[in-house]
Design a protein around this motif. Structure first.
Motif, PDB file in Angstrom:
ATOM      1  N   PRO A  66      53.548  35.836  39.043  1.00 35.11           N
ATOM      2  CA  PRO A  66      52.574  34.520  38.183  1.00 35.11           C
ATOM      3  C   PRO A  66      52.326  35.613  36.734  1.00 35.11           C
ATOM      4  N   LEU A  67      52.148  34.665  35.654  1.00 29.66           N
ATOM      5  CA  LEU A  67      51.920  35.112  34.543  1.00 29.66           C
ATOM      6  C   LEU A  67      49.998  35.061  34.428  1.00 29.66           C
ATOM      7  N   HIS A  68      49.271  33.878  35.229  1.00 32.07           N
ATOM      8  CA  HIS A  68      48.406  34.084  35.219  1.00 32.07           C
ATOM      9  C   HIS A  68      47.907  33.935  36.509  1.00 32.07           C
ATOM     10  N   GLY A  69      46.602  33.967  37.267  1.00 36.20           N
ATOM     11  CA  GLY A  69      46.061  33.913  38.059  1.00 36.20           C
ATOM     12  C   GLY A  69      45.308  35.478  38.289  1.00 36.20           C
ATOM     13  N   VAL A  70      45.036  35.481  39.756  1.00 32.40           N
ATOM     14  CA  VAL A  70      43.488  36.591  40.185  1.00 32.40           C
ATOM     15  C   VAL A  70      44.731  37.545  39.805  1.00 32.40           C
ATOM     16  N   TRP A  71      45.791  38.395  40.655  1.00 31.37           N
ATOM     17  CA  TRP A  71      46.293  39.056  40.442  1.00 31.37           C
ATOM     18  C   TRP A  71      47.464  38.449  39.829  1.00 31.37           C
ATOM     19  N   SER A  72      48.267  39.131  38.514  1.00 35.50           N
ATOM     20  CA  SER A  72      49.417  38.293  37.714  1.00 35.50           C
ATOM     21  C   SER A  72      49.696  39.605  36.519  1.00 35.50           C
ATOM     22  N   VAL A  73      50.389  39.107  35.808  1.00 34.49           N
ATOM     23  CA  VAL A  73      51.017  39.680  34.745  1.00 34.49           C
ATOM     24  C   VAL A  73      49.834  39.694  33.490  1.00 34.49           C
ATOM     25  N   ASN A  74      48.667  38.292  33.520  1.00 34.85           N
ATOM     26  CA  ASN A  74      47.957  38.689  32.791  1.00 34.85           C
ATOM     27  C   ASN A  74      46.786  40.162  32.757  1.00 34.85           C
TER      28      ASN A  74
END
Length: 365
Positions: free
Chosen positions: A218-226
């Motif tokens: 995922p690009l965003h989220g609790v653990w993500s790329v971001n």
């Protein structure tokens, strides 16, 4: 407190367009065993696009107990010319850098554990690397140690520091591949000082072993790329040295209840593909060629798709989600984008556009 700090940095990353670095690296990992895949899945060095890839990392070589580099498949690497053919890509693009990647998932922790702890074995490994690079005309070494333990922390830094000193006169590149979630066994500031590139593997955030479906990258989220990028930068990595390694494969699940196909649904390891033949994994080429008729859902938070049909479920990346990740790298002044692995793109154009995922990276950088 740490998580709050990371989330704050994440918010800044998500809303800031950086201009302090040129995002110009496309690091293409080549899984050398892809040549053995059946039919249209077979991929050889000549299929690599040296005009888009700026770096090709040949995966993998091993390390012998005495610290010397180990050819794992001499038939492929030597007899069929795998190593030579990757190096010859530089004739098509003289600016291309080709590296040997050592380690990988199957090598485990042990492949460098004892070697990093011994000054003599470290020296042996470095000497073997230099000899290999000189013989084959490669430009550097990529270390994919999955993963150092806490006891390896200082020894890994020693290995990299000694390698840096030995490599500098010839200008050889040193890069490392690291997980999306940093480990305590990394002395990040010390590593950042001596390596040229740090390839953060921004995939595997959710896996079938968890027992529930989730997005692979995922690009965003609790653990993500971001959040992964924010954490590595917070710990001391210069953005201009950091690449995000995006997956050209999908993670498959077998749903416990096929009527519940949402993210978070109960599931276990899913099907493998006709080319890659690995349970729980489908290459993008397999997804688009054989499973295009599955229902597709776009997840707004993760900015990535998933597909399902019956009790089959797969989280994967398509040209749109890969393009968004490349744009994220550029907007945040990262070094570039890496790929695991180039051989599972639709490199034959069976579904339309040839190598659509690689092209999406190019278009967004």
């Amino acid at each position: 407190m740490f998580l709050k700090t990371v989330l704050l940095i994440t918010a800044v990353l998500a809303s800031t367009h950086s201009t302090y670095a040129e995002t110009d690296k496309v690091v293409c990992y080549f899984a050398s065993w892809a040549r053995y895949r059946p039919n249209s899945g077979a991929f050889v060095p000549e299929n690599i696009d040296p005009q888009i890839c700026t770096h090709v990392n040949y995966a993998f070589l091993g390390v012998n107990p005495d610290g010397s580099l180990k050819i794992l498949d001499s038939w492929s690497e030597i007899d069929l010319g795998g190593l030579a053919h990757v190096e010859s890509l530089k004739y098509a693009n003289p600016d291309l850098k080709v590296l040997i990647s050592i380690g990988g998932w199957n090598a485990g922790n042990e492949f460098l554990n004892g070697i990093a702890a011994s000054s003599q074995l470290r020296a042996n490994l470095i000497a073997s690397c230099i000899s290999f690079l000189e013989e084959w005309g490669y430009d550097g070494i990529d270390i994919d140690w999955q993963y150092p333990k806490d006891s390896d922390k200082s020894n890994f830094v020693k290995l990299l520091q000694e390698m840096r000193s030995a490599f500098d006169s010839a200008g050889y590149i040193i890069s490392i591949a690291v997980p999306g979630k940093p480990l305590l066994s990394y002395d990040v500031p010390a590593i950042n000082k001596v390596v040229d590139l740090i390839h953060v593997m921004v995939y595997g955030f959710h896996i079938p072993e968890e027992g529930r479906t989730g997005l692979n990258s995922p690009l965003h989220g609790v653990w993500s790329v971001n959040t992964s990028v924010a954490t590595w930068i917070y710990l001391g990595v210069e953005p201009s040295k950091l690449t995000i390694v995006v997956p050209f494969y999908g993670q498959t699940y077998s749903l416990l209840d096929e009527s519940n196909h949402e993210i978070g649904a109960a599931g276990s390891t899913g099907i493998g593909g006709p080319y890659t033949k690995s349970p729980g994994v489908l290459g993008y080429n397999e997804i688009c060629e054989f499973y295009d008729d599955w229902t597709t859902v776009w997840d707004e938070e993760g900015q990535a798709p998933y597909k399902y049909q019956g009790n089959n479920w797969v989280s994967y990346d398509d040209p749109e989600s890969i393009g968004l990740k490349a744009k994220f790298a550029k907007d945040n002044g990262l070094a570039g984008v890496g790929i695991w692995s180039i051989d599972t793109d639709d490199f034959r154009g069976s579904c339309g556009t040839q190598q659509p995922l690689l092209q999406a990276i190019k278009d967004n950088l």
